[in-house]
Design an enzyme around this catalytic site. Structure first.
Site, mmCIF file in Angstrom:
data_model
loop_
_atom_site.group_PDB
_atom_site.id
_atom_site.type_symbol
_atom_site.label_atom_id
_atom_site.label_comp_id
_atom_site.label_asym_id
_atom_site.label_seq_id
_atom_site.Cartn_x
_atom_site.Cartn_y
_atom_site.Cartn_z
ATOM 1 N N GLU A 128 0.813 -1.207 0.000
ATOM 2 C CA GLU A 128 0.000 0.000 0.000
ATOM 3 C C GLU A 128 0.847 1.258 0.000
ATOM 4 O O GLU A 128 1.976 1.260 0.476
ATOM 5 C CB GLU A 128 -0.908 0.004 1.240
ATOM 6 C CG GLU A 128 -1.945 -1.107 1.183
ATOM 7 C CD GLU A 128 -2.813 -1.201 2.427
ATOM 8 O OE1 GLU A 128 -4.013 -1.429 2.279
ATOM 9 O OE2 GLU A 128 -2.300 -1.035 3.541
ATOM 10 N N CYS A 141 3.505 8.531 1.588
ATOM 11 C CA CYS A 141 4.028 7.540 2.519
ATOM 12 C C CYS A 141 4.254 6.250 1.725
ATOM 13 O O CYS A 141 3.314 5.644 1.229
ATOM 14 C CB CYS A 141 3.015 7.356 3.643
ATOM 15 S SG CYS A 141 3.526 6.162 4.870
ATOM 16 N N CYS A 148 6.144 -7.029 7.166
ATOM 17 C CA CYS A 148 7.329 -6.625 7.926
ATOM 18 C C CYS A 148 7.700 -7.776 8.837
ATOM 19 O O CYS A 148 6.823 -8.410 9.431
ATOM 20 C CB CYS A 148 7.037 -5.373 8.752
ATOM 21 S SG CYS A 148 8.488 -4.731 9.606
ATOM 22 N N CYS A 152 6.175 -5.515 15.538
ATOM 23 C CA CYS A 152 5.906 -4.608 16.657
ATOM 24 C C CYS A 152 4.464 -4.850 17.095
ATOM 25 O O CYS A 152 3.567 -4.971 16.266
ATOM 26 C CB CYS A 152 6.128 -3.154 16.241
ATOM 27 S SG CYS A 152 7.839 -2.838 15.754
ATOM 28 N N CYS A 155 1.509 -2.639 15.736
ATOM 29 C CA CYS A 155 1.476 -2.297 14.308
ATOM 30 C C CYS A 155 0.801 -3.402 13.504
ATOM 31 O O CYS A 155 1.175 -4.569 13.604
ATOM 32 C CB CYS A 155 2.904 -2.069 13.816
ATOM 33 S SG CYS A 155 3.025 -1.839 12.041
ATOM 34 N N GLY A 223 6.707 -2.069 6.118
ATOM 35 C CA GLY A 223 8.063 -2.600 6.061
ATOM 36 C C GLY A 223 9.098 -1.785 6.792
ATOM 37 O O GLY A 223 8.875 -0.639 7.175
ATOM 38 N N GLU A 224 10.258 -2.403 6.991
ATOM 39 C CA GLU A 224 11.396 -1.750 7.637
ATOM 40 C C GLU A 224 12.405 -1.411 6.538
ATOM 41 O O GLU A 224 13.082 -2.305 6.004
ATOM 42 C CB GLU A 224 11.996 -2.705 8.683
ATOM 43 C CG GLU A 224 13.346 -2.296 9.227
ATOM 44 C CD GLU A 224 13.420 -0.847 9.714
ATOM 45 O OE1 GLU A 224 12.629 -0.448 10.571
ATOM 46 O OE2 GLU A 224 14.289 -0.110 9.207
ATOM 47 N N SER A 255 12.203 6.245 7.977
ATOM 48 C CA SER A 255 11.886 5.881 9.359
ATOM 49 C C SER A 255 12.350 4.459 9.636
ATOM 50 O O SER A 255 12.071 3.547 8.869
ATOM 51 C CB SER A 255 10.372 5.985 9.572
ATOM 52 O OG SER A 255 10.034 5.509 10.860
ATOM 53 N N SER A 277 11.797 5.178 15.371
ATOM 54 C CA SER A 277 10.609 4.774 16.123
ATOM 55 C C SER A 277 11.032 4.347 17.516
ATOM 56 O O SER A 277 11.428 3.204 17.728
ATOM 57 C CB SER A 277 9.916 3.624 15.395
ATOM 58 O OG SER A 277 9.416 4.081 14.165
ATOM 59 N N LEU A 278 10.968 5.277 18.445
ATOM 60 C CA LEU A 278 11.451 4.996 19.804
ATOM 61 C C LEU A 278 10.358 4.352 20.659
ATOM 62 O O LEU A 278 10.515 3.246 21.152
ATOM 63 C CB LEU A 278 11.964 6.293 20.443
ATOM 64 C CG LEU A 278 12.727 6.136 21.747
ATOM 65 C CD1 LEU A 278 13.982 5.297 21.569
ATOM 66 C CD2 LEU A 278 13.096 7.502 22.328
ATOM 67 N N CYS A 399 -0.991 5.729 10.320
ATOM 68 C CA CYS A 399 0.235 5.033 10.735
ATOM 69 C C CYS A 399 -0.107 3.696 11.363
ATOM 70 O O CYS A 399 -0.925 3.639 12.286
ATOM 71 C CB CYS A 399 0.982 5.817 11.811
ATOM 72 S SG CYS A 399 1.581 7.390 11.303
HETATM 73 N N1 SAH Z 1 9.221 0.191 9.933
HETATM 74 C C1 SAH Z 1 9.505 1.549 10.062
HETATM 75 C C2 SAH Z 1 8.656 2.447 9.180
HETATM 76 C C3 SAH Z 1 7.197 2.105 9.033
HETATM 77 S S1 SAH Z 1 6.128 2.353 10.395
HETATM 78 C C4 SAH Z 1 9.371 1.985 11.501
HETATM 79 O O1 SAH Z 1 8.855 1.214 12.294
HETATM 80 O O2 SAH Z 1 9.824 3.066 11.820
HETATM 81 C C5 SAH Z 1 5.808 4.102 10.428
HETATM 82 C C6 SAH Z 1 5.495 4.638 11.837
HETATM 83 O O3 SAH Z 1 4.159 4.254 12.243
HETATM 84 C C7 SAH Z 1 6.418 4.073 12.880
HETATM 85 O O4 SAH Z 1 6.866 5.069 13.759
HETATM 86 C C8 SAH Z 1 5.526 3.093 13.588
HETATM 87 O O5 SAH Z 1 5.999 2.819 14.854
HETATM 88 C C9 SAH Z 1 4.200 3.818 13.571
HETATM 89 N N2 SAH Z 1 3.074 2.952 13.898
HETATM 90 C C10 SAH Z 1 2.962 1.630 13.707
HETATM 91 N N3 SAH Z 1 1.763 1.161 14.160
HETATM 92 C C11 SAH Z 1 1.111 2.229 14.646
HETATM 93 C C12 SAH Z 1 -0.191 2.409 15.217
HETATM 94 N N4 SAH Z 1 -1.035 1.385 15.345
HETATM 95 N N5 SAH Z 1 -0.553 3.654 15.595
HETATM 96 C C13 SAH Z 1 0.290 4.689 15.425
HETATM 97 N N6 SAH Z 1 1.516 4.602 14.870
HETATM 98 C C14 SAH Z 1 1.931 3.379 14.488
HETATM 99 FE FE1 SF4 Z 2 7.566 -3.182 10.969
HETATM 100 FE FE2 SF4 Z 2 7.647 -0.548 11.530
HETATM 101 FE FE3 SF4 Z 2 5.378 -1.954 11.865
HETATM 102 FE FE4 SF4 Z 2 7.447 -2.372 13.491
HETATM 103 S S1 SF4 Z 2 6.258 -0.459 13.281
HETATM 104 S S2 SF4 Z 2 6.176 -3.980 12.539
HETATM 105 S S3 SF4 Z 2 9.176 -2.123 12.123
HETATM 106 S S4 SF4 Z 2 6.415 -1.562 9.944
#
Ligand code: SAH
Ligand code: SF4
Length: 426
Positions: A128, A141, A148, A152, A155, A223-224, A255, A277-278, A399
């Site tokens: 997407e 985006c 991925c 996480c 996510c 994805g990462e 990111s 992504s902290l 996100c």
């Molecule tokens: N994999 C990379 C980039 C894609 S995710 C990463 O993790 O940084 C893009 C951003 O969306 C990241 O900061 C991720 O932590 C955040 N994200 C993922 N799931 C989310 C959710 N359910 N609500 C809000 N932000 C989220």
């Molecule tokens: Fe992958 Fe980023 Fe989602 Fe974590 S937040 S599962 S690294 S896409």
């Protein structure tokens, strides 16, 4: 099929797993007509395929330059419209090459104007992309992988079973498709400005650059990106090339969830802005939210950020922090965040992202009051901490909500579909 395409067909893409890389082969579906898709190729790669097709070195170099301009600056997909190529050359190209686009399975528009596209690769995998229009900018985006590996907990993308790296063509293709959809390729008859061999279309309207809607790119889709480093780098190089899409690296943000060993290379070889992504300030909570933390811990990650050579006060690192109710949103967490960012003297800003729910998610979003309180503490600590307004939630485009519909099919079903498609192509 020349050597270049042979190597593409045999491509085995390394997909790092949570701990160890697991190679996942990409099923390359050859085009039924045997032509080669130029989408995503760099200038030297275009030159190489032209040489393989029979042009001499000098001709290949000139044509590659012209094609690069037509493909990426003008968004042209029809060789016949490439007016600075002589007619016979246009026909020669069209017999051997195409300029493709990702297949659009579905396009949706949110009630806040956010748009989401579900795209399908030639081997039947879905991914997407999302376009977020704002008053002063338009942000695309972009996805770097189908699914991925990192899982996480908060996510949606992390719950996908199928994972494969996207190719440079599939990554650049998202940007091309967005510009197609936004109708913002420069129009008119300027050609590539290199060698006008056939100028019979001189009555065509003159070149007039449109006001751009697509001004920024964030590698924050599925994805990462640092687990698909080479392809993301090659794709972004095409996107940043001054003769093509010409997006400034200052308008591109990558990111990462914290793939430390690749961060220095990202700075040297790509040089775009970095977002990290902290999401948590203690080992316990970050281990739960971002399991990669078990491998690359918080302090190590912040040290890698401090070492990121492209960071400065003018180009601060963005720390993304998803606000999850009673998980990472206390005053104490906010104070610890300030302490950590100061300890590493990071030129930082914090983006507070209200948690976006998805079907089956374990968490809830923090309350608006809690988010405000958290934000104030970080601000008072001297670090900018704006709260991001969720966009496109109604179409699951916000996100962390991306997860493609192909997931509804089982692996066996997808294998069967791929086999059928292969058989149909003979
Ligand atoms: N994999 C990379 C980039 C894609 S995710 C990463 O993790 O940084 C893009 C951003 O969306 C990241 O900061 C991720 O932590 C955040 N994200 C993922 N799931 C989310 C959710 N359910 N609500 C809000 N932000 C989220
Ligand atoms: Fe992958 Fe980023 Fe989602 Fe974590 S937040 S599962 S690294 S896409």
């Amino acid at each position: 099929m020349g050597a270049f395409m042979q190597s593409a067909a045999n491509l085995v893409m390394p997909i790092p797993g949570l701990i160890d890389p697991v190679p996942v082969p990409r099923a390359v579906t050859p085009r039924a007509d045997g032509r080669t898709d130029l989408l995503g190729l760099s200038r030297p790669q275009i030159k190489a395929v032209l040489e393989e097709a029979g042009l001499d070195v000098k001709a290949a170099k000139l044509r590659a330059k012209q094609l690069f301009h037509w493909l990426y600056h003008r968004g042209e997909t029809d060789f016949d419209a490439m007016t600075d190529l002589a007619k016979p050359m246009r026909g020669w190209m069209a017999e051997r090459f195409v300029v493709g686009r990702p297949e659009v399975v579905e396009a949706q528009v949110s009630n806040d104007g956010t748009r989401k596209w579900l795209l399908r690769s030639d081997d039947g995998q879905d991914y997407e992309m999302v376009f977020i229009p704002d008053a002063d900018r338009g942000t695309l985006c972009v996805s770097s992988q189908v699914g991925c590996t990192l899982n996480c907990r908060f996510c949606h993308t992390g719950t996908m079973r199928l994972v494969r790296n996207l190719t440079p063509g599939e990554i650049v293709g998202q940007v091309m498709l967005a510009r197609d959809a936004l109708g913002e390729w420069p129009k008119g008859n300027m050609g590539s400005g290199i060698a006008v061999l056939d100028d019979e279309d001189e009555d065509a309207p003159q070149y007039s650059p449109d006001g751009r809607m697509l001004t920024n790119i964030v590698m924050m889709g599925m994805g990462e990106p640092l687990y698909n480093f080479e392809h993301v780098r090659d794709a972004l190089k095409v996107v940043m090339d001054g003769d093509g899409l010409a997006l400034s690296r200052r308008r591109i943000t990558l990111s990462t969830s914290g793939v430390i060993p690749m961060m220095a290379r990202a700075s040297e070889e790509i040089g775009v802005n970095l977002a990290v992504s902290l999401h948590a300030v203690t080992k316990e909570v970050r281990d739960e939210l971002v399991p990669l933390n078990k491998k690359y811990g918080i302090e190590e990650l912040l040290q890698a950020c401090a070492d990121y050579p492209k960071a400065s006060n003018a180009r601060r690192i963005t720390f993304e922090y998803v606000m999850i109710r009673d998980k990472n949103d206390s005053d104490e967490d906010a104070r610890e965040l300030v302490r950590l960012l100061r300890k590493y003297k990071l030129p930082a800003k914090v983006n507070l992202i209200p948690f976006n729910p998805w079907p089956g998610s374990d968490y809830e979003c923090s309350t608006p009051d809690r988010i405000r309180a958290f934000s104030s503490i970080v601000f008072e600590g001297g670090i900018s901490a704006p709260v991001r307004t969720p966009r496109g939630r109604d179409i699951m485009a916000a996100c962390g909500q991306l997860k493609s519909a192909s997931e509804k099919k089982s692996r066996a079903e997808l294998d069967r579909l791929a086999a059928e498609k292969q058989a149909a192509l003979g």
